[in-house]
Design an enzyme around this catalytic site. Structure first.
Site, PDB file in Angstrom:
ATOM      1  CB  THR A  34       5.474  16.191  11.650  1.00  0.00           C
ATOM      2  OG1 THR A  34       5.577  15.163  11.250  1.00  0.00           O
ATOM      3  CG2 THR A  34       5.434  16.906   9.753  1.00  0.00           C
ATOM      4  CB  ALA A  67       6.689  21.245   5.667  1.00  0.00           C
ATOM      5  CB  VAL A  93      10.415  26.332   5.068  1.00  0.00           C
ATOM      6  CG1 VAL A  93      11.524  25.493   4.437  1.00  0.00           C
ATOM      7  CG2 VAL A  93       9.327  26.473   3.885  1.00  0.00           C
ATOM      8  CE  LYS A  94      10.985  20.677  12.792  1.00  0.00           C
ATOM      9  NZ  LYS A  94      10.364  19.393  13.198  1.00  0.00           N
ATOM     10  CB  VAL A  95      15.723  25.426   7.525  1.00  0.00           C
ATOM     11  CG1 VAL A  95      17.266  25.726   6.764  1.00  0.00           C
ATOM     12  CG2 VAL A  95      14.971  26.082   6.443  1.00  0.00           C
TER      13      VAL A  95
END
Length: 225
Positions: A34, A67, A93-95
């Site tokens: 998302t 996220a 963890v989306k970076v």
């Protein structure tokens, strides 16, 4: 060379809990991605509500849930990412693909925090992210198609480069618009496709299946009348 995967993974790209539950009930869902735009689309705003929503998603799907951090500086990305990782064991963890993001991915990799490097539009970006130790990289197919580039070609190029080495980074095809995107990604060996629910469900459709089923049922009804 990377080992052959047992299967292609399907993630659903949404913040809609009803859609996530429906996809999960199909029995083929492996994870969720998302982003802030998808959260806003569902009317989920404010840090507390967003964080709670991530946990709600994790409680539905037993698989990776990306996220996304909002910060664009190294310290901010690290601070946000480390906190997000504490929310649930399934959080990835989306970076963003920026230099401070690459630096942060290396930090997370050393700490055993899984990452998804997002907004990938070139093979060079994918190579940097893999070198930093990203768990996933997300090339955006549809957005490349929108500017008359070829997103599927990029997936093939990245697959070729990764296969030359021992990178563990998985190719997570994103911005998937339709079922042929999914099929093309499977043909090229993408590890994951993250899709809207309608694209996943469309894989089941074929006019000959529908007409064939109608014929079988009609013949059965005649034989029992």
């Amino acid at each position: 060379m990377n080992p052959i995967l047992l299967h292609m993974k399907f993630f659903i790209d949404t913040a809609n809990l009803a859609e996530i539950k429906e996809a999960n009930n199909l029995g083929i869902l492996d994870g969720v991605t998302t982003n802030p735009s998808l959260m806003a689309k569902e009317g989920i705003t404010g840090e507390v509500n967003i964080l709670k929503h991530y946990v709600d998603i994790c409680n539905i799907v037993d698989g990776p849930v990306s996220a996304e951090v909002i910060s664009t500086d190294y310290k901010g990305i690290v601070r946000e990412g480390e906190y997000l990782a504490t929310l649930h064991k399934n959080i990835v963890v989306k970076v963003p693909m920026i230099l401070d993001g690459i630096k942060a991915i290396k930090h997370f990799s050393k700490k055993g925090i899984k990452t998804n490097c997002t907004l990938i539009f070139s093979a060079g970006q994918a190579l940097l992210a893999a070198k930093a130790g990203a768990t996933y990289i997300s090339p955006f197919l549809g957005r490349l198609d929108d500017i008359s580039a070829n997103g599927i070609d990029l997936v093939g190029q990245i697959r070729h480069i990764y296969n030359n080495y021992t990178f563990d980074t998985q190719i997570l095809a994103a911005s998937v618009r339709h079922p042929m995107h999914i099929i093309n990604c499977a043909e090229l060996g993408a590890d994951v496709a993250t899709c809207p629910l309608k694209a996943i469900k469309a894989l089941a459709n074929h006019p000959l299946t529908s007409s064939g089923l109608e014929t079988f049922l009609a013949d059965h009804a005649k034989g029992n009348s």
